[in-house]
Design an enzyme around this catalytic site. Structure first.
Site, PDB file in Angstrom:
ATOM      1  N   CYS A  70       0.874  -1.176   0.000  1.00 18.85           N
ATOM      2  CA  CYS A  70       0.000   0.000   0.000  1.00 18.85           C
ATOM      3  C   CYS A  70       0.911   1.226   0.000  1.00 18.85           C
ATOM      4  O   CYS A  70       1.469   1.585   1.032  1.00 18.85           O
ATOM      5  CB  CYS A  70      -0.892  -0.014   1.242  1.00 18.85           C
ATOM      6  SG  CYS A  70      -1.898   1.486   1.417  1.00 18.85           S
ATOM      7  N   CYS A  81      -6.383   4.319   5.565  1.00 16.47           N
ATOM      8  CA  CYS A  81      -6.451   2.870   5.751  1.00 16.47           C
ATOM      9  C   CYS A  81      -5.661   2.516   7.013  1.00 16.47           C
ATOM     10  O   CYS A  81      -5.181   3.396   7.714  1.00 16.47           O
ATOM     11  CB  CYS A  81      -5.921   2.144   4.516  1.00 16.47           C
ATOM     12  SG  CYS A  81      -4.213   2.544   4.112  1.00 16.47           S
ATOM     13  N   CYS A  83      -3.060   0.174   6.875  1.00 11.97           N
ATOM     14  CA  CYS A  83      -1.927  -0.640   6.393  1.00 11.97           C
ATOM     15  C   CYS A  83      -0.624  -0.362   7.146  1.00 11.97           C
ATOM     16  O   CYS A  83       0.078  -1.297   7.529  1.00 11.97           O
ATOM     17  CB  CYS A  83      -1.724  -0.414   4.901  1.00 11.97           C
ATOM     18  SG  CYS A  83      -3.175  -0.851   3.946  1.00 11.97           S
ATOM     19  N   GLU A 109      -1.431  -3.979  -4.455  1.00  6.64           N
ATOM     20  CA  GLU A 109      -1.877  -2.626  -4.092  1.00  6.64           C
ATOM     21  C   GLU A 109      -3.396  -2.471  -4.250  1.00  6.64           C
ATOM     22  O   GLU A 109      -3.968  -2.919  -5.251  1.00  6.64           O
ATOM     23  CB  GLU A 109      -1.153  -1.631  -5.035  1.00  6.64           C
ATOM     24  CG  GLU A 109      -1.585  -0.197  -4.933  1.00  6.64           C
ATOM     25  CD  GLU A 109      -1.067   0.481  -3.667  1.00  6.64           C
ATOM     26  OE1 GLU A 109       0.098   0.349  -3.337  1.00  6.64           O
ATOM     27  OE2 GLU A 109      -1.875   1.173  -3.024  1.00  6.64           O
ATOM     28  N   GLY A 110      -4.019  -1.809  -3.278  1.00 10.55           N
ATOM     29  CA  GLY A 110      -5.458  -1.527  -3.384  1.00 10.55           C
ATOM     30  C   GLY A 110      -6.292  -2.791  -3.474  1.00 10.55           C
ATOM     31  O   GLY A 110      -7.201  -2.871  -4.297  1.00 10.55           O
ATOM     32  N   ARG A 111      -5.981  -3.795  -2.642  1.00 10.92           N
ATOM     33  CA  ARG A 111      -6.608  -5.123  -2.697  1.00 10.92           C
ATOM     34  C   ARG A 111      -6.530  -5.690  -4.120  1.00 10.92           C
ATOM     35  O   ARG A 111      -7.459  -6.312  -4.622  1.00 10.92           O
ATOM     36  CB  ARG A 111      -8.073  -5.092  -2.250  1.00 10.92           C
ATOM     37  CG  ARG A 111      -8.271  -4.753  -0.787  1.00 10.92           C
ATOM     38  CD  ARG A 111      -9.677  -5.100  -0.299  1.00 10.92           C
ATOM     39  NE  ARG A 111     -10.045  -4.290   0.835  1.00 10.92           N
ATOM     40  CZ  ARG A 111     -10.907  -3.265   0.756  1.00 10.92           C
ATOM     41  NH1 ARG A 111     -11.517  -2.969  -0.371  1.00 10.92           N
ATOM     42  NH2 ARG A 111     -11.173  -2.564   1.832  1.00 10.92           N
ATOM     43  N   ASP A 143     -12.153  -7.319  -4.117  1.00  6.68           N
ATOM     44  CA  ASP A 143     -10.881  -7.848  -3.632  1.00  6.68           C
ATOM     45  C   ASP A 143     -10.319  -8.768  -4.707  1.00  6.68           C
ATOM     46  O   ASP A 143     -10.846  -9.854  -4.934  1.00  6.68           O
ATOM     47  CB  ASP A 143     -11.080  -8.601  -2.314  1.00  6.68           C
ATOM     48  CG  ASP A 143      -9.756  -8.890  -1.605  1.00  6.68           C
ATOM     49  OD1 ASP A 143      -8.712  -8.894  -2.287  1.00  6.68           O
ATOM     50  OD2 ASP A 143      -9.771  -9.104  -0.390  1.00  6.68           O
ATOM     51  N   ARG A 145      -7.168  -9.875  -4.804  1.00  2.00           N
ATOM     52  CA  ARG A 145      -5.887 -10.441  -4.386  1.00  2.00           C
ATOM     53  C   ARG A 145      -5.839 -11.956  -4.565  1.00  2.00           C
ATOM     54  O   ARG A 145      -6.828 -12.645  -4.444  1.00  2.00           O
ATOM     55  CB  ARG A 145      -5.605 -10.082  -2.922  1.00  2.00           C
ATOM     56  CG  ARG A 145      -5.263  -8.626  -2.772  1.00  2.00           C
ATOM     57  CD  ARG A 145      -5.091  -8.249  -1.339  1.00  2.00           C
ATOM     58  NE  ARG A 145      -6.345  -8.320  -0.599  1.00  2.00           N
ATOM     59  CZ  ARG A 145      -6.461  -7.986   0.687  1.00  2.00           C
ATOM     60  NH1 ARG A 145      -5.417  -7.575   1.353  1.00  2.00           N
ATOM     61  NH2 ARG A 145      -7.621  -8.044   1.286  1.00  2.00           N
ATOM     62  N   LYS A 171      -8.053 -14.835   3.722  1.00  2.00           N
ATOM     63  CA  LYS A 171      -6.621 -15.092   3.574  1.00  2.00           C
ATOM     64  C   LYS A 171      -6.278 -16.449   4.193  1.00  2.00           C
ATOM     65  O   LYS A 171      -5.527 -17.228   3.633  1.00  2.00           O
ATOM     66  CB  LYS A 171      -5.855 -13.969   4.277  1.00  2.00           C
ATOM     67  CG  LYS A 171      -4.495 -13.682   3.683  1.00  2.00           C
ATOM     68  CD  LYS A 171      -3.792 -12.565   4.426  1.00  2.00           C
ATOM     69  CE  LYS A 171      -4.129 -11.190   3.906  1.00  2.00           C
ATOM     70  NZ  LYS A 171      -3.367 -10.122   4.583  1.00  2.00           N
TER      71      LYS A 171
END
Ligand SMILES: [Zn+2]
Length: 211
Positions: A70, A81, A83, A109-111, A143, A145, A171
């Site tokens: 981030c 945020c 982070c 970055e940014g989910r 999201d 990721r 996660k």
């Protein structure tokens, strides 16, 4: 680095290099082992910082954080945020433990939607839209990721059983799906500020995070 020094780990994961990284943490110098990984896509890069002391035995289960990069939070300590605070809390916990690792994924970055789209979403949030609806509005996933590279890197480093520092149940599920046994999820809860209160609330209420 010479091409011949590159070592194939398994399809989709390539260990590029192992080195050491001394860092400053709360006024102390801490020496970490650093492993860089390259995924199939050139942008898919990961660094895993490992802290291991003489107290760690073969049976010691590592405390692990997978941190999505981030720029605004990690570098500029943005208050929009959590982070930066999460990164610092994670590093402190990992460096206080006999065995721990931080897997840092700058490309998430940014989910996973990238810096430009994240700031586009911020601009919409300035008008009162929450973080999820802002992503939907700009046509970006909520999201995006993918933890495959991080999971494979952890497995390659022998970390097939971990204690995971995360507020995010997805996660944990993603790592389990990759064959990593997550015996405990340790939340990283930060104090909200006026700028990130709604962001944290949205993550808790609409994304099932613990924050
Ligand atoms: Zn952030």
């Amino acid at each position: 680095m010479r091409i011949s020094a590159l070592k194939a780990v398994e399809p989709g994961v390539l260990r590029v290099v192992a080195t050491v990284l001394p860092i400053e943490l709360e006024g102390e110098e801490v020496l970490l082992d650093a492993y860089a990984y390259q995924g199939d896509d050139a942008a898919e890069q990961l660094v895993v910082l490992v802290h291991r002391t003489a107290e760690a035995s073969e049976a010691t289960i590592p405390l692990v954080r997978i941190h999505s990069g981030c720029v605004t939070g990690d570098i500029f300590h943005s208050l929009r945020c959590d982070c930066h605070q999460q990164l610092q809390m994670a590093l402190r916990a990992i460096c206080a433990a006999p065995f721990g690792a931080l897997a840092y994924a700058p490309y998430q970055e940014g989910r996973g939607i990238g810096l430009f789209k994240k700031l586009q979403a911020y601009a919409l949030q300035d008008q009162g839209i929450d973080t999820i609806d802002a992503n939907i509005e700009i046509g970006a996933p909520v999201d995006a990721r993918d933890y495959t590279l991080a999971g494979r890197a952890l497995l390659e480093l022998g970390m097939n059983t971990v204690r995971l520092l995360s507020n995010n149940p997805l996660k944990q599920q993603a790592l389990r799906a990759l064959g990593i046994s997550v015996i405990e999820r340790v939340p990283l809860v930060v104090d909200p500020n006026p700028h990130n209160r709604r962001y944290l609330e949205t993550k808790r209420l609409r994304m099932a995070h613990d924050c």
